[in-house]
Motif scaffolding. Structure first.
Motif, PDB file in Angstrom:
ATOM      1  N   MET A  11      -7.736  -1.974  13.212  1.00 38.55           N
ATOM      2  CA  MET A  11      -7.016  -0.848  13.825  1.00 38.55           C
ATOM      3  C   MET A  11      -6.835   0.257  12.802  1.00 38.55           C
ATOM      4  N   ALA A  12      -6.595   1.478  13.291  1.00 37.63           N
ATOM      5  CA  ALA A  12      -6.186   2.588  12.429  1.00 37.63           C
ATOM      6  C   ALA A  12      -4.664   2.672  12.442  1.00 37.63           C
ATOM      7  N   ASN A  13      -4.108   3.321  11.439  1.00 37.47           N
ATOM      8  CA  ASN A  13      -2.641   3.415  11.413  1.00 37.47           C
ATOM      9  C   ASN A  13      -2.117   4.616  12.190  1.00 37.47           C
ATOM     10  N   VAL A  14      -3.010   5.475  12.706  1.00 39.60           N
ATOM     11  CA  VAL A  14      -2.592   6.579  13.556  1.00 39.60           C
ATOM     12  C   VAL A  14      -3.592   6.752  14.689  1.00 39.60           C
ATOM     13  N   GLY A  15      -3.113   7.319  15.801  1.00 49.20           N
ATOM     14  CA  GLY A  15      -3.991   7.735  16.875  1.00 49.20           C
ATOM     15  C   GLY A  15      -4.176   9.232  16.793  1.00 49.20           C
ATOM     16  N   GLU A  19      -7.058   0.433   8.799  1.00 48.41           N
ATOM     17  CA  GLU A  19      -7.621   1.594   8.127  1.00 48.41           C
ATOM     18  C   GLU A  19      -6.554   2.677   8.090  1.00 48.41           C
ATOM     19  N   ILE A  20      -6.185   3.087   6.877  1.00 50.54           N
ATOM     20  CA  ILE A  20      -5.105   4.070   6.709  1.00 50.54           C
ATOM     21  C   ILE A  20      -5.725   5.469   6.747  1.00 50.54           C
ATOM     22  N   ALA A  41       0.827  -1.210   0.000  1.00 53.02           N
ATOM     23  CA  ALA A  41       0.000   0.000   0.000  1.00 53.02           C
ATOM     24  C   ALA A  41       0.858   1.255   0.000  1.00 53.02           C
ATOM     25  N   VAL A  42       1.974   1.226   0.724  1.00 49.37           N
ATOM     26  CA  VAL A  42       2.885   2.373   0.749  1.00 49.37           C
ATOM     27  C   VAL A  42       3.486   2.603  -0.627  1.00 49.37           C
ATOM     28  N   ALA A  43       3.813   1.516  -1.337  1.00 45.88           N
ATOM     29  CA  ALA A  43       4.537   1.609  -2.611  1.00 45.88           C
ATOM     30  C   ALA A  43       3.658   1.962  -3.797  1.00 45.88           C
ATOM     31  N   ARG A  44       2.351   1.957  -3.619  1.00 49.32           N
ATOM     32  CA  ARG A  44       1.453   2.074  -4.769  1.00 49.32           C
ATOM     33  C   ARG A  44       1.607   3.376  -5.538  1.00 49.32           C
ATOM     34  N   GLY A  57      -8.464   6.583   4.402  1.00 51.13           N
ATOM     35  CA  GLY A  57      -9.713   5.841   4.503  1.00 51.13           C
ATOM     36  C   GLY A  57      -9.645   4.461   3.892  1.00 51.13           C
ATOM     37  N   ASP A  58      -8.622   4.197   3.075  1.00 53.99           N
ATOM     38  CA  ASP A  58      -8.463   2.856   2.501  1.00 53.99           C
ATOM     39  C   ASP A  58      -8.192   1.845   3.608  1.00 53.99           C
ATOM     40  N   VAL A  59      -8.631   0.616   3.402  1.00 54.90           N
ATOM     41  CA  VAL A  59      -8.386  -0.475   4.346  1.00 54.90           C
ATOM     42  C   VAL A  59      -7.573  -1.552   3.641  1.00 54.90           C
ATOM     43  N   VAL A  60      -6.497  -1.989   4.293  1.00 51.47           N
ATOM     44  CA  VAL A  60      -5.618  -3.008   3.711  1.00 51.47           C
ATOM     45  C   VAL A  60      -5.470  -4.162   4.695  1.00 51.47           C
TER      46      VAL A  60
END
Length: 495
Positions: free
Chosen positions: A435-439, A345-346, A237-240, A333-336
């Motif tokens: 989980m989310a990727n940030v708090g 959830e990013i 997802a990071v590399a896309r 908002g994407d989910v991977v």
């Protein structure tokens, strides 16, 4: 650069330069006092005249000193003797190295290693002198068409030890200091390269080059198709958004027993981080080439371990990618689905390092590691909390965290523990994924480590956030090579 150790009185040294210390106010060190006595009080006369008072960082090069067999004497200011600790010692050695490099003396013998440093023995002083000198003389000018190189650079530095009994320990200290300095230089070189040269593919090529230099190292490189088969949805997802393909680089060194569990080093290798769709401000974005310094420290530490032929098994895992905006880039908002099967959830694509690392941590499980240390320039919150002096250290096993902190104290490359309590995990709740990727804004370094901890539950794991320590900004902009000294000391302590 060649280093050696020697035991002998300073006034008898036939050398291009003899280096001795002077404390405030005009107090000669033991070695300087011997030179002063042999020269009929020449040094005392100069100091009384006001040529030097011993302030930290001062240097004074002397030639034609009466009754001396050496060509030059370099006086180095050491500050107040009662305050002479690690920092003051590093300052004195750095000042000496810079002065010697400019002097034209191609070799020198230093008695700074005889100075009493609080809580440190002679072997530590020798190793620190080699490492600090290497750092002081490091230059990154490979991309300049007209680099300024010294006309007669320093080629050999001999460090004094009190007696013959200390020679074996001193010689071992030289070997360790040189290996760590070489590892730091490699980490700095990789970090200082711009993103158009140091791509994920380039990092993979450097791993292969390291294996050619040290045949004991075995390298495996995974590309996007391999990652898809393994289910590495977070790293992909990071590399896309990038045209540069990601790489997962594994480097293995089996220097220990056949059945011994390896110690694993996992590095964030985001070779350029624009923030993705959650794009960063333009100011200082060039410094995001340093976002792969965690990966660089894995390379540097492995190089040091290989040079020292450490008797242990070691595996280095580097998640290498770019993070750029593009029509195909991951959106907020994407989910991977990660390699572990957990979903994310990013919410912020600029929190990409933890996405790359979580799949790398899951991949590392297959090696059955004894311990796992990951290194990442992960959060700006770490700089707010600790500045640019200490790495943040968090982990799921207190004994391991203590070992990391102890290694940092020994190496002079210190970390500071932050809590990793379950209460902080609530900050990662998501309505749409596991989980989310940030708090939120609060405790950003801790919630980032909480995210990673969910992928390290089966391992003894510690995380080093090096966002504030991996590089310098401003006039001295450049990679620092940290935390290679801490990591190498950690491995030395395991031997």
């Amino acid at each position: 650069m060649e280093y050696a150790v020697k035991s002998g009185i300073p006034e008898k040294q036939r050398s291009a330069c003899v280096v001795v210390g002077v404390f405030e106010s005009r107090r000669l060190s033991t070695a300087a006092s011997r030179l002063d006595e042999a020269s009929g009080g020449f040094l005392t006369h100069l100091l009384r005249r006001g040529d030097m008072d011993g302030r930290a960082g001062q240097t004074l090069m002397l030639t034609n000193v009466p009754e001396m067999v050496c060509d030059r004497i370099l006086l180095v200011g050491c500050g107040r003797e009662r305050d002479f600790g690690d920092r003051a010692y590093h300052q004195a050695v750095t000042a000496a190295a810079n002065a010697l490099q400019e002097s034209g003396a191609v070799e020198a013998i230093s008695y700074l290693s005889d100075l009493p440093v609080k809580g440190r023995d002679n072997a530590w002083r020798v190793r620190a002198a080699v490492l600090t000198t290497g750092n002081a003389l490091y230059r990154f000018d490979r991309l300049k068409t007209d680099s300024e190189k010294p006309r007669r650079p320093l080629r050999k530095l001999t460090l004094s030890v009190p007696g013959r009994r200390e020679l074996p320990a001193g010689e071992r200290a030289v070997v360790e200091g040189r290996a760590i300095a070489n590892g730091m230089a490699l980490a700095k070189d990789l970090g200082n390269l711009p993103g158009n040269i140091c791509t994920p593919t380039y990092l993979a090529e450097q791993a292969e080059a390291l294996a050619k230099e040290f045949p004991a190292l075995k390298v495996e490189v995974l590309g996007p198709k391999d990652m898809e088969e393994l289910g590495m949805g977070a790293l992909l997802a990071v590399a896309r958004g990038s045209r540069q393909e990601p790489r997962l680089i594994t480097m293995r060194y089996d220097g220990g027993g056949r059945g011994d569990k390896p110690h694993a080093l996992v590095g964030k290798g985001v070779t350029f981080d624009s923030g993705g769709i959650s794009i960063k401000p333009a100011a200082a974005m060039d410094e995001m080439k340093f976002d792969m310094c965690g990966a660089a420290s894995v390379f540097g530490t492995l190089r040091a371990a290989l040079e020292l032929e450490l008797p242990l098994n070691l595996v280095g895992v580097v998640a290498a990618t770019e993070n750029l905006p593009d029509g195909n880039a991951t959106k907020p908002g994407d989910v991977v689905t990660t390699m572990s099967g957990q979903t994310v959830e990013i919410l912020n694509t600029d929190a990409e390092g933890r996405l790359a690392l979580c799949d790398a941590l899951t991949y590392t499980e297959r090696f059955g590691p004894a311990t796992v240390l990951d290194m990442a320039t992960l959060t700006g919150a770490c700089i707010v909390a600790l500045g640019h002096e200490a790495h943040a250290v968090l982990g799921n096993q207190q004994g391991l965290v203590n070992d990391v902190l102890a290694a940092g104290r020994t190496a002079g490359d210190r970390g500071w523990e932050l809590p990793l309590w379950d209460e902080y995990q609530d900050g990662l709740k998501s309505n749409f994924a596991d989980m989310a990727n940030v708090g939120g804004r609060d405790a950003g370094t801790i919630t980032a480590a909480c995210f990673l901890s969910r992928y390290a539950k089966k391992m003894r794991w510690a995380h080093l956030d090096i966002a504030g320590t991996a590089w310098n900004s401003g006039e001295k902009k450049g990679a620092t090579g940290r935390p290679v000294p801490l990591l190498t000391q950690y491995l030395l302590d395991r031997c």
